[in-house]
Design a protein around this motif. Structure first.
Motif, PDB file in Angstrom:
ATOM      1  N   ARG A 155       0.831  -1.215   0.000  1.00 15.31           N
ATOM      2  CA  ARG A 155       0.000   0.000   0.000  1.00 15.31           C
ATOM      3  C   ARG A 155       0.859   1.257   0.000  1.00 15.31           C
ATOM      4  N   ALA A 156       1.970   1.231   0.739  1.00 14.76           N
ATOM      5  CA  ALA A 156       2.870   2.393   0.781  1.00 14.76           C
ATOM      6  C   ALA A 156       3.460   2.658  -0.598  1.00 14.76           C
ATOM      7  N   LEU A 157       3.933   1.622  -1.269  1.00 14.22           N
ATOM      8  CA  LEU A 157       4.525   1.799  -2.592  1.00 14.22           C
ATOM      9  C   LEU A 157       3.490   2.235  -3.618  1.00 14.22           C
ATOM     10  N   THR A 158       2.269   1.738  -3.499  1.00 14.92           N
ATOM     11  CA  THR A 158       1.196   2.137  -4.405  1.00 14.92           C
ATOM     12  C   THR A 158       0.811   3.600  -4.189  1.00 14.92           C
ATOM     13  N   ALA A 159       0.905   4.071  -2.949  1.00 13.53           N
ATOM     14  CA  ALA A 159       0.528   5.455  -2.634  1.00 13.53           C
ATOM     15  C   ALA A 159       1.529   6.462  -3.183  1.00 13.53           C
ATOM     16  N   LEU A 160       2.759   6.015  -3.433  1.00 13.15           N
ATOM     17  CA  LEU A 160       3.806   6.932  -3.886  1.00 13.15           C
ATOM     18  C   LEU A 160       3.767   7.134  -5.395  1.00 13.15           C
ATOM     19  N   GLU A 161       4.016   8.362  -5.796  1.00 13.76           N
ATOM     20  CA  GLU A 161       4.156   8.693  -7.211  1.00 13.76           C
ATOM     21  C   GLU A 161       5.623   8.513  -7.597  1.00 13.76           C
ATOM     22  N   PRO A 162       5.922   8.299  -8.887  1.00  9.74           N
ATOM     23  CA  PRO A 162       7.330   8.227  -9.297  1.00  9.74           C
ATOM     24  C   PRO A 162       8.091   9.458  -8.805  1.00  9.74           C
TER      25      PRO A 162
END
Length: 114
Positions: free
Chosen positions: A50-57
């Motif tokens: 979920r943390a990685l999905t929440a981050l934008e490039p």
């Protein structure tokens, strides 16, 4: 989002989150904090996902320590690989690591992985 926090909790009965770690990451500037709980059979890393999905490039994942990110070297190398593939940076509070200003940590992990 551009700056989120993450930590893993040890398998302690009745402990489902760590206010101290969460507060530390929020004070660091994290917009949101995610966590996972270690279980006897391993770690289900849905919080990390979920943390990685929440981050934008170009975003940043912040963790209190390398142990709060991964419990074993192979897991750490896997997370680093995922961060690189998503064009994300890593900030570790202790020991101080910030790949935004020095990519040496990522380079060292890449050498270890090969």
């Amino acid at each position: 989002m551009n700056f989120v926090g993450y930590y893993r909790l040890p398998p302690v009965r009745g402990v489902f989150f760590s206010p101290a770690q969460e507060e530390r990451l929020l004070l660091l500037g994290c917009q949101e904090v995610f966590s996972d709980r270690c279980l006897a059979g391993g770690v289900v890393r849905s919080g990390l996902d979920r943390a990685l999905t929440a981050l934008e490039p170009g975003g940043v994942l912040a963790v209190p320590s390398l142990h709060a990110l991964a419990g074993a070297m192979v897991d750490l190398l896997d997370v680093v690989r995922r961060l690189r593939a998503l064009n994300l940076d890593l900030v570790v509070v202790q020991p101080p690591i910030d790949t935004r200003s020095d990519a040496g940590f990522f380079e060292a992990c890449q050498i270890l992985a090969t």
